[in-house]
Design a protein around this motif. Structure first.
Motif, PDB file in Angstrom:
ATOM      1  N   UNK A  85       0.827  -1.209   0.000  1.00 30.19           N
ATOM      2  CA  UNK A  85       0.000   0.000   0.000  1.00 30.19           C
ATOM      3  C   UNK A  85       0.861   1.259   0.000  1.00 30.19           C
ATOM      4  N   UNK A  86       1.951   1.241   0.745  1.00 30.19           N
ATOM      5  CA  UNK A  86       2.875   2.373   0.766  1.00 30.19           C
ATOM      6  C   UNK A  86       3.413   2.639  -0.642  1.00 30.19           C
ATOM      7  N   UNK A  87       3.879   1.580  -1.318  1.00 27.78           N
ATOM      8  CA  UNK A  87       4.397   1.728  -2.678  1.00 27.78           C
ATOM      9  C   UNK A  87       3.305   2.226  -3.618  1.00 27.78           C
ATOM     10  N   UNK A  88       2.078   1.724  -3.426  1.00 27.73           N
ATOM     11  CA  UNK A  88       0.954   2.132  -4.268  1.00 27.73           C
ATOM     12  C   UNK A  88       0.669   3.625  -4.110  1.00 27.73           C
ATOM     13  N   UNK A  89       0.629   4.097  -2.876  1.00 28.56           N
ATOM     14  CA  UNK A  89       0.331   5.513  -2.638  1.00 28.56           C
ATOM     15  C   UNK A  89       1.472   6.411  -3.117  1.00 28.56           C
ATOM     16  N   UNK A  90       2.686   5.923  -2.993  1.00 30.25           N
ATOM     17  CA  UNK A  90       3.823   6.683  -3.511  1.00 30.25           C
ATOM     18  C   UNK A  90       3.710   6.812  -5.028  1.00 30.25           C
ATOM     19  N   UNK A  91       3.350   5.727  -5.686  1.00 33.19           N
ATOM     20  CA  UNK A  91       3.181   5.737  -7.135  1.00 33.19           C
ATOM     21  C   UNK A  91       2.053   6.677  -7.542  1.00 33.19           C
ATOM     22  N   UNK A  92       0.920   6.592  -6.859  1.00 34.40           N
ATOM     23  CA  UNK A  92      -0.227   7.430  -7.192  1.00 34.40           C
ATOM     24  C   UNK A  92       0.073   8.899  -6.956  1.00 34.40           C
ATOM     25  N   UNK A  93       0.814   9.183  -5.893  1.00 36.29           N
ATOM     26  CA  UNK A  93       1.188  10.571  -5.623  1.00 36.29           C
ATOM     27  C   UNK A  93       2.101  11.113  -6.715  1.00 36.29           C
ATOM     28  N   UNK A  94       2.976  10.265  -7.255  1.00 34.68           N
ATOM     29  CA  UNK A  94       3.868  10.707  -8.331  1.00 34.68           C
ATOM     30  C   UNK A  94       3.092  10.965  -9.614  1.00 34.68           C
ATOM     31  N   UNK A  95       1.952  10.276  -9.777  1.00 35.68           N
ATOM     32  CA  UNK A  95       1.111  10.505 -10.942  1.00 35.68           C
ATOM     33  C   UNK A  95       0.234  11.735 -10.770  1.00 35.68           C
ATOM     34  N   UNK A  96      -0.052  12.103  -9.501  1.00 36.88           N
ATOM     35  CA  UNK A  96      -0.906  13.250  -9.195  1.00 36.88           C
ATOM     36  C   UNK A  96      -0.183  14.139  -8.196  1.00 36.88           C
ATOM     37  N   UNK A  97       0.815  14.877  -8.627  1.00 33.24           N
ATOM     38  CA  UNK A  97       1.607  15.662  -7.686  1.00 33.24           C
ATOM     39  C   UNK A  97       0.833  16.704  -6.913  1.00 33.24           C
ATOM     40  N   UNK A  98      -0.336  17.118  -7.432  1.00 27.86           N
ATOM     41  CA  UNK A  98      -1.098  18.146  -6.724  1.00 27.86           C
ATOM     42  C   UNK A  98      -2.155  17.561  -5.806  1.00 27.86           C
ATOM     43  N   UNK A  99      -2.264  16.233  -5.773  1.00 29.41           N
ATOM     44  CA  UNK A  99      -3.294  15.588  -4.966  1.00 29.41           C
ATOM     45  C   UNK A  99      -2.749  14.467  -4.124  1.00 29.41           C
ATOM     46  N   UNK A 101      -3.465  10.138  -2.978  1.00 31.95           N
ATOM     47  CA  UNK A 101      -4.024   8.942  -3.578  1.00 31.95           C
ATOM     48  C   UNK A 101      -5.234   8.366  -2.896  1.00 31.95           C
ATOM     49  N   UNK A 102      -5.578   8.778  -1.715  1.00 32.63           N
ATOM     50  CA  UNK A 102      -6.718   8.209  -1.017  1.00 32.63           C
ATOM     51  C   UNK A 102      -7.746   9.275  -0.729  1.00 32.63           C
ATOM     52  N   UNK A 103      -8.956   8.874  -0.412  1.00 33.54           N
ATOM     53  CA  UNK A 103      -9.964   9.841   0.014  1.00 33.54           C
ATOM     54  C   UNK A 103     -10.642   9.304   1.254  1.00 33.54           C
ATOM     55  N   UNK A 104      -9.822   9.005   2.243  1.00 36.35           N
ATOM     56  CA  UNK A 104     -10.305   8.426   3.485  1.00 36.35           C
ATOM     57  C   UNK A 104     -10.946   9.466   4.371  1.00 36.35           C
ATOM     58  N   UNK A 105     -10.943   9.239   5.683  1.00 37.35           N
ATOM     59  CA  UNK A 105     -11.580  10.169   6.608  1.00 37.35           C
ATOM     60  C   UNK A 105     -11.040  11.582   6.469  1.00 37.35           C
ATOM     61  N   UNK A 106     -11.867  12.607   6.610  1.00 37.64           N
ATOM     62  CA  UNK A 106     -11.413  13.991   6.462  1.00 37.64           C
ATOM     63  C   UNK A 106     -10.217  14.286   7.365  1.00 37.64           C
ATOM     64  N   UNK A 107      -9.252  14.978   6.788  1.00 37.02           N
ATOM     65  CA  UNK A 107      -8.080  15.367   7.561  1.00 37.02           C
ATOM     66  C   UNK A 107      -6.996  14.314   7.604  1.00 37.02           C
ATOM     67  N   UNK A 108      -7.212  13.175   6.935  1.00 28.07           N
ATOM     68  CA  UNK A 108      -6.239  12.098   7.029  1.00 28.07           C
ATOM     69  C   UNK A 108      -5.135  12.203   5.993  1.00 28.07           C
ATOM     70  N   UNK A 109      -5.307  13.042   4.969  1.00 29.93           N
ATOM     71  CA  UNK A 109      -4.333  13.115   3.887  1.00 29.93           C
ATOM     72  C   UNK A 109      -3.361  14.283   4.067  1.00 29.93           C
ATOM     73  N   UNK A 110      -2.133  14.063   3.595  1.00 31.17           N
ATOM     74  CA  UNK A 110      -1.108  15.090   3.598  1.00 31.17           C
ATOM     75  C   UNK A 110      -0.652  15.304   2.169  1.00 31.17           C
ATOM     76  N   UNK A 111       0.279  16.191   1.947  1.00 24.44           N
ATOM     77  CA  UNK A 111       0.834  16.418   0.625  1.00 24.44           C
ATOM     78  C   UNK A 111       2.193  15.760   0.538  1.00 24.44           C
ATOM     79  N   UNK A 112       2.260  14.498   0.106  1.00 24.54           N
ATOM     80  CA  UNK A 112       3.530  13.803   0.077  1.00 24.54           C
ATOM     81  C   UNK A 112       4.422  14.319  -1.043  1.00 24.54           C
TER      82      UNK A 112
END
Length: 357
Positions: A85-99, A101-112
């Motif tokens: 999952x870590x590798x997946x989110x890293x990959x997704x973040x590299x594809x979407x640098x402005x966003x 990769x997840x849309x979990x509970x509010x406030x749970x995401x950061x800008x990696x």
């Protein structure tokens, strides 16, 4: 969220190497938010309490319950799935640098700001080994096998004709996975066993089944009578190699008859094999499927529903990862595709499928 939350583990381990799925918590600084990640999911009674669908309307996929069992039996599996999952989110973040990769509970995401994986953007060719355990010779016809491979290639290349009916709200989200499935081998045995259950007995010759064929380079599909009204189940990336693949009930493999006779059980289960969760995230409105462009929902849809609203948004009932009839599921999303594509990146769990092409 129900009693299954008692089993959700707060994982604090960190990834120690891009090419390893065993983590050393002292090696690296966390740069990807994993706070919403979970592995254990709901029980069937939790799930069924959320719907009034009739028994005949209920698609039954046992993947998440199979995952719970494997987690109990394999102490290292949670750790491996966290690393994937870590590798997946890293990959997704590299594809979407402005966003994110997840849309979990509010406030749970950061800008990696991760180092991107090396992606593979070409066609992924997946050899398919079909392992058939039947009650008599040719119970599963060659035509069924051919039709199932054709259906998979339609669905994973956005060639399902029903996709023309995607509601306007989701039209710009339809994805082409660019995956080609090829029949590599068909193995058959005849068995008098009435049902095989969900503990992977069909995957072992010692238990009367058929052993997997080189799972790091082939998608193994077992076709047999599962029992209990279960259409199929899959194993997520990270599980035991000898049981890696998907299981499909005999009556639901390829073109057959009935509302689950259009081969979409295999599409759904292979979605799990490609690291997709159910469209509703296997929980309530505060639980997500780790995909940004799929609406949050609180449970599955059945049959062929019209517009359905849950958790304040329109459900994507036509997604292959819901529970609707075969004829009423006809799309993956762009972010689902990106999530699965992470598996074929240079550091992805299924990168061997690319290097062997």
């Amino acid at each position: 969220m129900n009693t299954y939350l008692l089993k959700i583990t707060t994982v604090l381990l960190l990834v120690s190497s891009c090419n390893s799925y065993d983590m050393d918590p002292a090696q690296q600084q966390m740069d990807i938010d994993m706070s919403d990640f979970f592995v254990y999911t709901e029980t069937p009674s939790d799930l069924l309490s959320k719907t009034t669908a009739s028994k005949t309307d209920k698609r039954s996929c046992y993947t998440m319950l199979n995952l719970n069992r494997l987690l109990d039996e394999n102490p290292g599996l949670e750790k491996r799935m966290y690393a994937i999952e870590y590798q997946t989110r890293k990959f997704m973040a590299s594809k979407k640098p402005s966003g994110t990769p997840g849309s979990g509970p509010p406030g749970s995401n950061q800008d990696p700001t991760p180092e991107p994986s090396i992606p593979y953007d070409g066609t992924v060719y997946i050899p398919v080994v079909v392992n058939i355990i039947e009650k008599y010779n040719n119970e599963v016809s060659d035509a069924q096998i051919t039709s199932q491979i054709d259906i998979l290639n339609e669905d994973f290349n956005n060639a399902n004709s029903n996709t023309a009916g995607v509601p306007d709200v989701f039209k710009n989200l339809v994805a082409n996975y660019n995956i080609q499935f090829r029949r590599a081998a068909v193995n058959r045995i005849v068995s008098s066993k009435n049902s095989w259950g969900t503990r992977d007995a069909m995957k072992s010759s010692k238990k009367g089944g058929i052993d997997a064929t080189d799972p790091s380079h082939n998608l193994n599909i077992w076709v047999c009578e599962i029992g209990g009204g279960i259409l199929g189940y899959a194993q997520f990336p990270g599980g035991p190699e000898q049981t890696d693949g998907v299981v499909i009930g005999t009556d639901y493999f390829g073109e057959t008859t009935g509302p689950y006779g259009d081969g979409r059980t295999a599409t759904h289960e292979i979605g799990h094999w490609l690291n997709l969760r159910h469209i509703w995230g296997d929980g309530g409105c505060s639980v997500d499927d780790f995909v940004e462009d799929t609406p949050v929902s609180n449970g599955p849809n059945y049959g062929c529903p019209g517009e359905t609203i849950n958790c304040g948004s329109i459900d994507m009932t036509m997604n292959y990862m819901d529970y609707v009839y075969d004829d009423c599921m006809y799309m993956f999303t762009i972010d689902q595709n990106t999530r699965s594509r992470a598996l074929f990146a240079s550091d992805g769990y299924r990168s061997s499928f690319v290097t062997s092409n």
